[in-house]
Design an enzyme around this catalytic site. Structure first.
Site, PDB file in Angstrom:
ATOM      1  N   ASP A  70       0.964  -1.307  -0.018  1.00 28.82           N
ATOM      2  CA  ASP A  70       0.018   0.194  -0.093  1.00 28.82           C
ATOM      3  C   ASP A  70       0.731   1.218   0.030  1.00 28.82           C
ATOM      4  OD1 ASP A  70       0.778  -0.679   2.643  1.00 28.82           O
ATOM      5  OD2 ASP A  70      -0.611   0.851   3.219  1.00 28.82           O
ATOM      6  N   GLU A 134       0.055  -0.763   5.776  1.00 30.51           N
ATOM      7  CA  GLU A 134       1.181  -0.295   6.530  1.00 30.51           C
ATOM      8  C   GLU A 134       0.929   1.397   6.559  1.00 30.51           C
ATOM      9  OE1 GLU A 134       5.141   1.546   7.823  1.00 30.51           O
ATOM     10  OE2 GLU A 134       4.022   1.877   6.250  1.00 30.51           O
TER      11      GLU A 134
END
EC number: 3.5.1.18
Length: 379
Positions: A70, A134
């Site tokens: 991500d 994250e």
């Protein structure tokens, strides 16, 4: 041989802005499955995560990699020279959101793992734990993977997180720990009134100003063996008051603390609340707080794992990496509860910036470092 540069480009082209998976983990799952890895999607609360293992479950020796696909939002696309999800190459650079943080590292360790197990099948297991959360709240990413692993009897003996760790030159720094991070959200409650008649009101602004001034002047410590001094920063001070002739009823402030291993979130909470209680008693203003803890400080003491990584870095770059605990938080703060963990990755200068870019030559170099680490670990 698996080309980590091409794999990096493929990952950058996946628009995986948190919490969107964007096709990145599906791409990795397909590639890793074809290479003989047992892959499991460990999605939780709409967040995509991938667990991949080569070798027997529960093997006595297992080496793990952790990373994320991500990325943060791109901001104004007009400010970018190239499509942030185009993986455009210009000269020695590849441009795109996530190029540095951290799709190149995921591509590098995935390529290293696939080629390593094909060329020299190890007596052990190689595990990849890759999350899509994250850059977000991080509640359903690596935490979900570790929860699932515990329930399934899966385990990593040691783990390397591929976050960018080098300030300026490839190979100059690795992380063996991280500071803790916590945030206090304060609210001072008074009584609203006309500014011409302050005796009829109860002004919370000076009380909260006194508190944040007192906190800003604190010296929390002078550092420890592996950490710089802890820091405290006042990040907001708000009344939400548009009028110049009204004393507000409430005032709010936010304080962020980055702390070393001289403290815990509990000890700091007790200290800060004690100071807030003193200011409340002095001013007669009620002060409440809400505390959010992103992670505790931790350290993986220098030893076998850090020596293994440092030797591989020196062999491939000619530099002996400094063992550091600087920077913000990473998912290593979760992994450290599971097994010893260190971090090593690319030069991070452009991460989260417009025109984020990676030096193309560093990607195969990083793959070579990760391959050497695997080879030496299982030797």
């Amino acid at each position: 041989m698996t080309d980590p540069v091409a794999l990096t480009a493929d990952l950058i082209r996946c628009p995986s802005v948190t919490p969107e998976e964007g096709g990145a983990l599906s791409l990795l799952e397909a590639r890793l499955s074809a290479a003989g890895f047992a892959c499991t999607r460990v999605d939780r609360n709409g967040i995509a995560n991938l667990f991949a293992r080569w070798g027997e479950k529960g093997h006595a020796r297992s080496f793990g990699f952790n990373g994320h696909t991500d990325v943060v939002p791109v901001g104004a696309r007009a400010d970018w020279r190239f499509d942030p999800f185009g993986a455009q190459v210009e000269g020695d650079w590849m441009y795109g959101r996530g190029a540095v943080d951290m799709k190149s590292a995921v591509a590098a360790f995935a390529a290293a793992a696939m080629d390593f197990v094909a060329d020299t099948p190890p007596d052990g297991a190689v595990i990849l734990a890759i999350t899509g959360d994250e850059e977000g709240d991080a509640k359903d990413g690596t935490v979900a993977l570790l929860d699932w692993m515990a329930a399934q009897g899966e385990a990593m003996d040691v783990c390397l997180v591929g976050e960018p760790t080098c300030p300026d030159e490839m190979g100059e720094m690795m992380k063996i720990g991280r500071r803790g991070s916590m945030t206090f959200f304060f609210e001072a409650l008074g009584v609203q009134g006309h500014s011409a008649y302050p005796h009829r009101a109860k002004n919370p602004v000076p009380a909260l100003a006194k508190l944040v001034d007192r906190l800003a002047g604190l010296e929390l410590d002078t550092g420890t063996d592996h950490f710089d001094p802890s820091t405290l920063a006042v990040t907001t001070f708000d009344t939400g008051n548009p009028a110049n002739n009204v004393i507000p009823a409430a005032c709010r402030a936010t304080v962020n603390i980055r702390f070393n291993d001289a403290h815990s979130s509990e000890s700091l909470t007790a200290m800060i609340r004690g100071i807030a209680a003193e200011v409340a008693a002095e001013t007669g203003i009620e002060i409440t707080d809400r505390v959010s803890v992103s992670g505790e400080s931790f350290i993986t003491p220098p030893g076998r794992l850090s020596d293994l990584v440092a030797a591989a870095v020196e062999a491939e770059t000619g530099r002996v990496p400094v063992l550091s605990t600087s920077g913000g938080t990473s998912d290593a703060r979760f992994v450290q509860h599971h097994c010893p963990v260190v971090e090593f990755g690319l030069v991070g200068k452009s991460m989260h910036q417009v025109d984020e870019r990676v030096a193309i030559a560093q990607i195969p170099q990083l793959k070579a470092i990760y391959t050497r680490i695997l080879r030496d670990y299982f030797a």
